[in-house]
Design an enzyme around this catalytic site. Structure first.
Site, PDB file in Angstrom:
ATOM      1  N   ARG A  90       0.861  -0.988   0.126  1.00  0.00           N
ATOM      2  CA  ARG A  90      -0.063  -0.181  -0.003  1.00  0.00           C
ATOM      3  C   ARG A  90       0.790   1.412  -0.037  1.00  0.00           C
ATOM      4  O   ARG A  90       2.090   1.100   0.748  1.00  0.00           O
ATOM      5  CB  ARG A  90      -0.916  -0.177   1.294  1.00  0.00           C
ATOM      6  CG  ARG A  90      -2.132  -0.901   1.332  1.00  0.00           C
ATOM      7  CD  ARG A  90      -2.913  -0.766   2.430  1.00  0.00           C
ATOM      8  NE  ARG A  90      -2.459  -1.090   3.482  1.00  0.00           N
ATOM      9  CZ  ARG A  90      -1.684  -0.380   4.607  1.00  0.00           C
ATOM     10  NH1 ARG A  90      -1.672   0.892   4.300  1.00  0.00           N
ATOM     11  NH2 ARG A  90      -1.123  -0.886   5.677  1.00  0.00           N
TER      12      ARG A  90
ATOM     13  N   TYR B 272      -1.563  -3.422  -6.825  1.00  0.00           N
ATOM     14  CA  TYR B 272      -1.316  -4.354  -5.802  1.00  0.00           C
ATOM     15  C   TYR B 272      -2.396  -4.003  -4.683  1.00  0.00           C
ATOM     16  O   TYR B 272      -2.580  -2.942  -4.391  1.00  0.00           O
ATOM     17  CB  TYR B 272       0.123  -4.034  -5.178  1.00  0.00           C
ATOM     18  CG  TYR B 272       0.451  -5.128  -4.546  1.00  0.00           C
ATOM     19  CD1 TYR B 272       1.383  -6.159  -5.149  1.00  0.00           C
ATOM     20  CD2 TYR B 272       0.559  -5.158  -3.094  1.00  0.00           C
ATOM     21  CE1 TYR B 272       1.756  -7.518  -4.406  1.00  0.00           C
ATOM     22  CE2 TYR B 272       1.064  -6.512  -2.250  1.00  0.00           C
ATOM     23  CZ  TYR B 272       1.662  -7.436  -2.969  1.00  0.00           C
ATOM     24  OH  TYR B 272       2.064  -8.507  -2.308  1.00  0.00           O
TER      25      TYR B 272
ATOM     26  N   HIS C  43     -10.460  -1.748  11.521  1.00  0.00           N
ATOM     27  CA  HIS C  43      -9.516  -2.751  11.231  1.00  0.00           C
ATOM     28  C   HIS C  43      -9.486  -3.826  12.058  1.00  0.00           C
ATOM     29  O   HIS C  43      -8.368  -3.822  12.889  1.00  0.00           O
ATOM     30  CB  HIS C  43      -8.177  -1.954  11.099  1.00  0.00           C
ATOM     31  CG  HIS C  43      -7.236  -2.455  10.414  1.00  0.00           C
ATOM     32  ND1 HIS C  43      -5.830  -2.298  10.319  1.00  0.00           N
ATOM     33  CD2 HIS C  43      -7.087  -3.531   9.239  1.00  0.00           C
ATOM     34  CE1 HIS C  43      -5.246  -3.028   9.688  1.00  0.00           C
ATOM     35  NE2 HIS C  43      -5.994  -3.728   8.780  1.00  0.00           N
TER      36      HIS C  43
ATOM     37  N   SER D 135      -1.189  -3.523  10.527  1.00  0.00           N
ATOM     38  CA  SER D 135      -0.985  -4.351   9.388  1.00  0.00           C
ATOM     39  C   SER D 135       0.249  -5.376   9.717  1.00  0.00           C
ATOM     40  O   SER D 135       1.223  -4.766  10.251  1.00  0.00           O
ATOM     41  CB  SER D 135      -1.060  -3.675   7.874  1.00  0.00           C
ATOM     42  OG  SER D 135      -1.917  -2.760   7.937  1.00  0.00           O
TER      43      SER D 135
ATOM     44  N   CYS E   4       0.782  -7.808  11.811  1.00  0.00           N
ATOM     45  CA  CYS E   4       0.873  -7.988  13.262  1.00  0.00           C
ATOM     46  C   CYS E   4       0.344  -9.168  13.707  1.00  0.00           C
ATOM     47  O   CYS E   4      -0.027  -9.233  15.026  1.00  0.00           O
ATOM     48  CB  CYS E   4       0.733  -6.668  13.953  1.00  0.00           C
ATOM     49  SG  CYS E   4       1.746  -5.383  13.864  1.00  0.00           S
TER      50      CYS E   4
ATOM     51  N   ASP F  66      -9.620  -9.394   9.061  1.00  0.00           N
ATOM     52  CA  ASP F  66      -9.108  -8.021   8.744  1.00  0.00           C
ATOM     53  C   ASP F  66     -10.079  -6.574   9.108  1.00  0.00           C
ATOM     54  O   ASP F  66      -9.513  -5.815   9.463  1.00  0.00           O
ATOM     55  CB  ASP F  66      -8.722  -7.829   7.377  1.00  0.00           C
ATOM     56  CG  ASP F  66      -7.513  -6.610   6.930  1.00  0.00           C
ATOM     57  OD1 ASP F  66      -6.855  -6.219   7.785  1.00  0.00           O
ATOM     58  OD2 ASP F  66      -7.767  -6.159   5.981  1.00  0.00           O
TER      59      ASP F  66
ATOM     60  N   ASN G 175       6.046  -8.722   2.092  1.00  0.00           N
ATOM     61  CA  ASN G 175       4.620  -8.393   1.880  1.00  0.00           C
ATOM     62  C   ASN G 175       4.131  -9.229   0.734  1.00  0.00           C
ATOM     63  O   ASN G 175       2.969  -9.060   0.389  1.00  0.00           O
ATOM     64  CB  ASN G 175       4.209  -6.859   1.725  1.00  0.00           C
ATOM     65  CG  ASN G 175       2.968  -6.526   1.882  1.00  0.00           C
ATOM     66  OD1 ASN G 175       2.364  -7.014   2.732  1.00  0.00           O
ATOM     67  ND2 ASN G 175       2.346  -5.686   1.128  1.00  0.00           N
TER      68      ASN G 175
ATOM     69  N   ARG H  19       1.558 -12.046  -0.599  1.00  0.00           N
ATOM     70  CA  ARG H  19       0.333 -12.576  -0.065  1.00  0.00           C
ATOM     71  C   ARG H  19      -0.304 -13.548  -0.733  1.00  0.00           C
ATOM     72  O   ARG H  19       0.050 -13.983  -1.893  1.00  0.00           O
ATOM     73  CB  ARG H  19      -0.624 -11.198  -0.331  1.00  0.00           C
ATOM     74  CG  ARG H  19      -0.185  -9.899   0.238  1.00  0.00           C
ATOM     75  CD  ARG H  19      -0.692  -9.615   1.593  1.00  0.00           C
ATOM     76  NE  ARG H  19      -0.078  -8.463   2.295  1.00  0.00           N
ATOM     77  CZ  ARG H  19      -1.091  -7.864   3.010  1.00  0.00           C
ATOM     78  NH1 ARG H  19      -2.029  -8.144   3.465  1.00  0.00           N
ATOM     79  NH2 ARG H  19      -0.503  -6.511   3.633  1.00  0.00           N
TER      80      ARG H  19
ATOM     81  N   GLU I  40      -0.266 -20.226  21.849  1.00  0.00           N
ATOM     82  CA  GLU I  40      -0.172 -19.738  23.315  1.00  0.00           C
ATOM     83  C   GLU I  40      -1.045 -18.523  23.435  1.00  0.00           C
ATOM     84  O   GLU I  40      -1.285 -18.521  24.537  1.00  0.00           O
ATOM     85  CB  GLU I  40       1.140 -19.675  23.723  1.00  0.00           C
ATOM     86  CG  GLU I  40       2.166 -20.907  23.344  1.00  0.00           C
ATOM     87  CD  GLU I  40       1.537 -22.184  24.183  1.00  0.00           C
ATOM     88  OE1 GLU I  40       0.516 -22.116  24.877  1.00  0.00           O
ATOM     89  OE2 GLU I  40       2.236 -23.170  23.796  1.00  0.00           O
TER      90      GLU I  40
HETATM   91  C1  OXD Z   1      -3.248  -4.483   5.356  1.00  0.00           C
HETATM   92  C2  OXD Z   1      -4.115  -5.358   4.849  1.00  0.00           C
HETATM   93  O1  OXD Z   1      -2.195  -3.857   4.860  1.00  0.00           O
HETATM   94  O2  OXD Z   1      -4.898  -5.922   5.388  1.00  0.00           O
HETATM   95  O3  OXD Z   1      -3.589  -4.111   6.428  1.00  0.00           O
HETATM   96  O4  OXD Z   1      -3.660  -5.784   3.630  1.00  0.00           O
HETATM   97 MN    MN Z   2      -5.290  -4.987   7.198  1.00  0.00          MN
END
Ligand code: OXD
Ligand code: MN
Length: 602
Positions: free
Chosen positions: A78, A217, A246, A268, A270, A293, A383, A385, A513
C-alpha cells in the site's frame, strides 16, 4: 464498441448505466466486460492471464485451481504517501491524512484517467461488502482495467449478478481504478502493468466515491477492502452511528460450551490472520473465525454490539505462515488461491520464508529469477500475499455469514511493542478503553511502503484507514459508549505479544499460546474476579493466567507484566505531544484520560 445493448440487459439502474457510460468515455478502453461473477467467468479471466504471462498455474495435484504471479518490484505494498482523503475542508480529513482540494484533485485525476485504458478491457465489477442481503452490507461497483483485480475480487467479495441484484435501485459506491498503462497499437503488454510515474489512491468522503490510479497491488487496487470497507465506510459509520474497524472477529467456546465473540485491532502484518484462526494450545478451548481484517459493528435494539465481516476472502501476509504458526490458514490456501510475490518451486508449488525450516534447493524468487538458499536476498517479498476464499478455512464460524452479525463481548487492541506495554491489560471502563485504542503505537511492517521497524502511533490500528479527522473518530467512539451504557457494552483490552526481555528475545511464545490470554479475557467478560489494579489498567492476578504446560521462567513472567512508572511517564509525555496534533478536534475524554493516567503514575 457496442456494449450499450448488453449494459441495458445487464442492469436497469439508470445512474449506474450513466456512470459506466461516462467511465467508458473517459478511459477509452478497446472492450468492455460486464462481470457476472460466475465460476466460468473467473476461470476464463485466470486462463487469459495465463496466456498473457501474468499468471503461472500451480501444480493441479498439489494446489488445484491456484496461480502464482509476481508484481513489478515498484508495486509491492500500500502506498500511504499517495493515499488521499479529499474532503471539502482540510480539517475534516485531519492531521493524519493527506489532503487535496477535491475539485483540484478530480481535475488532475481526470487528466490521468483520460484514455488510460486504450488497448485494454474495462471490466465492471459490482460487489457486495458484507453478506448478500444483510442490511449492514454496502454495494460498490469497481471499474478496472486489471484482470488480476477481477480474479481477486471474485475471491475477496461477493461479486457479479448477485451483488447487482442486491443493489436494486439503491446507491452504490463508484470505484474507478486503472493501472495507468495504456497500450499503443501493437505495443506488447508487460506481466504486471503499473504506472512508473503516478500513483494516487483517492477518496471523496462526501460523495462517497473512490479513484485509484497507477497501482495493481492489494489495498491500492482491490477497492472494496481498505478504500471502501474502511476509509469510506468509516465516514458512513460516523454519519449513521456505527463502526468500520481494522479488526478481526473470532468466536471462542469454553470447555463448558459457552461461546463469546471478540473483535481485535492490530496494525497491518501484526498477526491478525493468525489470531483470527488460532489453533488453541489450551485443551477444550475452541476458536472459530468470522473475519481476519475488517469488522463492521453496530449496536442492535437490545444494546448488543453486532459485527459482520464485510469480506469473503483472506488477503493474508504469506511469509511466516506455516503448518506450525497457522495450520488453518495453510488449509485455507490449499486450493483456488492466488499467490502474489511468494517464491515458486520447481514443481510449481509455492514457498516463502517461514513456511518450512529449510528452503527448497532451488526456487524462482518473487522477482521471477532463479534463487538458491545461498542467495543473500529473500525468496519471497516480506509483503507477499495469498488470496483465498474464506469458506475454505476449516474453522470458519457457523455464523460467519449471518446477516445480523455476531454479538461482541470484548474488544482488543494490540501493537508491536518491544517494551513498556504488558502482555495484557483491561481498561477501567469504556472511556479508558477508547483512550487505550487511541494510544496504540506499533513498529512499521512491510505492509506499507516505508521505514520498516520504526515505532509510529497507529490509533486503533486505523492510521492508514480512517476516512476522516481522527480526533472526530475518537469522539465517535466515546459517544457510542455513552449512548449504549449497560452490561452488554463490550469490555476493552490491550495486548502485546511482542515484548522483549533484556536479552532482546521475545518473552512470549505467541501464536497458539495466545489462547491463554484470550481465556483470561473470556473470564473477565464473564465477570470473574481475577484482576489486579495497576496505574495503567487491570492485569491478571498472580496465577489467573493459565500457564499450565508452558515453560516460562519467573523472570520472563515478571517482565511480561512489569509496569515501570518511569517508562509510562515518558509514554504520557509522548502521547501528550502526539495528541496535540488534533488541536480542537481532540475530545476532552482523551485528555481527561491522559491526565488521570498521569496522576495514577505519581
Ligand atoms: C493491510 C492488509 O495492509 O490487510 O492491513 O492488507
Ligand atoms: Mn489489514
Amino acid at each position: 464498441m457496442r456494449f450499450n445493448e448488453d449494459l441495458i440487459k445487464w442492469t436497469k439502474h439508470s445512474s449506474l448505466i450513466h456512470w459506466i457510460q461516462e467511465m467508458v468515455k473517459l478511459c477509452r478502453p478497446d472492450q468492455v466486460h460486464l462481470c457476472d461473477g460466475s465460476q466460468e467467468e473467473h476461470e476464463s479471466v485466470c486462463a487469459q492471464m495465463v496466456r498473457s504471462g501474468t499468471f503461472i498455474p500451480l501444480n493441479e495435484q498439489k494446489r488445484p485451481g491456484s496461480f502464482w504471479c509476481h508484481s513489478d518490484p515498484n508495486d509491492v505494498a500500500r502506498v500511504e504517501d499517495a493515499t488521499f482523503i479529499c474532503s471539502k475542508r482540510k480539517e475534516d480529513a485531519g492531521p493524519t491524512n493527506n489532503w487535496k482540494d477535491p475539485e483540484e484533485m478530480k481535475k488532475m485525476l481526470l487528466g490521468l484517467f483520460s484514455g488510460c485504458m486504450r488497448g485494454r478491457t474495462l471490466y465492471v465489477i459490482p460487489f457486495s461488502m458484507g453478506p448478500l442481503g444483510s442490511p449492514s452490507s454496502r454495494i460498490g461497483v469497481q471499474v478496472t482495467d486489471s484482470p488480476y483485480v477481477v480474479a481477486s475480487m471474485y475471491i475477496m467479495t461477493r461479486m457479479g449478478r448477485s451483488a447487482l441484484k442486491a443493489l436494486g435501485e439503491e446507491n452504490f459506491v463508484p470505484c474507478l481504478h486503472s493501472v495507468g498503462v495504456p497500450l499503443e497499437p501493437g505495443q506488447k503488454d508487460v506481466s504486471w502493468p503499473c504506472s512508473s510515474t503516478h500513483k494516487y489512491i483517492v477518496h471523496f468522503p462526501e460523495e462517497r466515491s473512490i479513484m485509484s490510479y497507477g497501482s495493481g497491488y492489494g489495498g491500492n487496487a482491490l477497492l472494496g477492502k481498505k478504500c471502501l470497507a474502511l476509509r469510506i465506510a468509516s465516514v458512513i459509520g460516523r454519519d449513521e452511528g456505527w463502526l468500520a474497524e481494522h479488526m478481526l472477529i473470532l468466536g471462542l467456546t469454553s470447555p463448558q460450551g459457552e461461546k463469546k465473540y471478540f473483535a481485535a485491532a492490530f496494525p497491518s502484518a501484526c498477526g491478525k490472520t493468525n489470531l483470527a484462526m488460532l489453533k488453541s494450545e489450551l485443551p477444550g478451548w475452541k476458536f472459530e473465525c468470522v473475519g481476519d481484517d475488517i469488522a463492521w459493528m453496530r449496536f442492535d435494539q437490545d444494546g448488543s454490539l453486532r459485527a459482520i465481516n464485510p469480506e469473503a476472502g483472506f488477503f493474508g501476509v504469506a511469509p511466516g505462515t506455516s503448518f506450525k504458526s497457522n495450520p488453518n490458514a495453510m488449509l485455507a490456501i490449499a486450493k483456488n488461491s492466488i499467490f502474489t510475490n511468494v517464491a515458486l518451486t520447481l514443481d510449481h508449488d509455492v514457498w516463502w520464508e517461514g513456511m518450512t525450516d529449510t528452503p527448497p534447493a532451488q526456487l524462482t524468487s518473487w522477482l521471477g529469477k532463479p534463487w538458491t538458499p545461498n542467495d543473500q536476498t529473500k525468496a519471497a517479498h516480506p509483503n507477499a500475499r495469498f488470496t483465498a476464499p474464506a469458506k475454505q478455512c476449516p474453522v470458519m464460524d457457523p455464523a460467519w455469514e449471518d446477516p445480523k452479525g455476531v454479538p461482541i463481548s470484548g474488544l482488543i487492541f494490540g501493537g508491536r511493542r518491544s517494551s513498556v506495554t504488558p502482555l495484557v491489560c483491561e481498561s477501567f471502563n469504556w472511556e479508558h478503553g477508547v483512550f487505550l485504542g487511541a494510544s496504540l503505537s506499533s513498529e512499521i511492517t512491510a505492509a506499507a511502503a516505508g521505514e520498516i521497524g520504526k515505532q509510529r502511533h497507529d490509533p486503533f490500528a486505523m492510521l492508514p484507514f480512517c476516512g476522516y479527522n481522527m480526533g472526530d473518530y475518537f469522539a465517535h467512539w466515546l459517544e457510542l459508549g455513552k449512548k449504549h451504557p449497560g452490561p452488554k457494552l463490550p469490555k476493552i483490552f490491550y495486548v502485546n505479544w511482542f515484548r522483549k526481555g533484556t536479552d532482546g528475545k521475545f518473552l512470549w511464545p505467541g501464536f497458539g499460546e495466545n489462547a491463554r490470554v484470550l481465556k483470561w479475557i473470556f473470564e473477565r467478560v464473564k465477570g470473574q474476579d481475577n484482576a489486579d489494579v495497576t496505574p495503567i489498567g487491570l492485569i491478571p492476578k498472580k496465577d489467573a493466567l493459565d500457564f499450565s504446560g508452558l515453560k516460562l521462567s519467573q523472570e520472563a513472567l515478571q517482565e511480561l507484566f512489569d509496569v515501570k512508572p518511569e517508562e509510562w511517564r515518558k509514554e504520557v509525555e509522548d502521547l501528550r505531544k502526539y495528541f496535540s496534533i488534533f488541536k480542537d478536534r481532540l475530545p476532552s475524554g482523551i485528555t481527561d484520560q491522559l491526565s488521570q493516567l498521569e496522576s495514577r503514575l505519581k
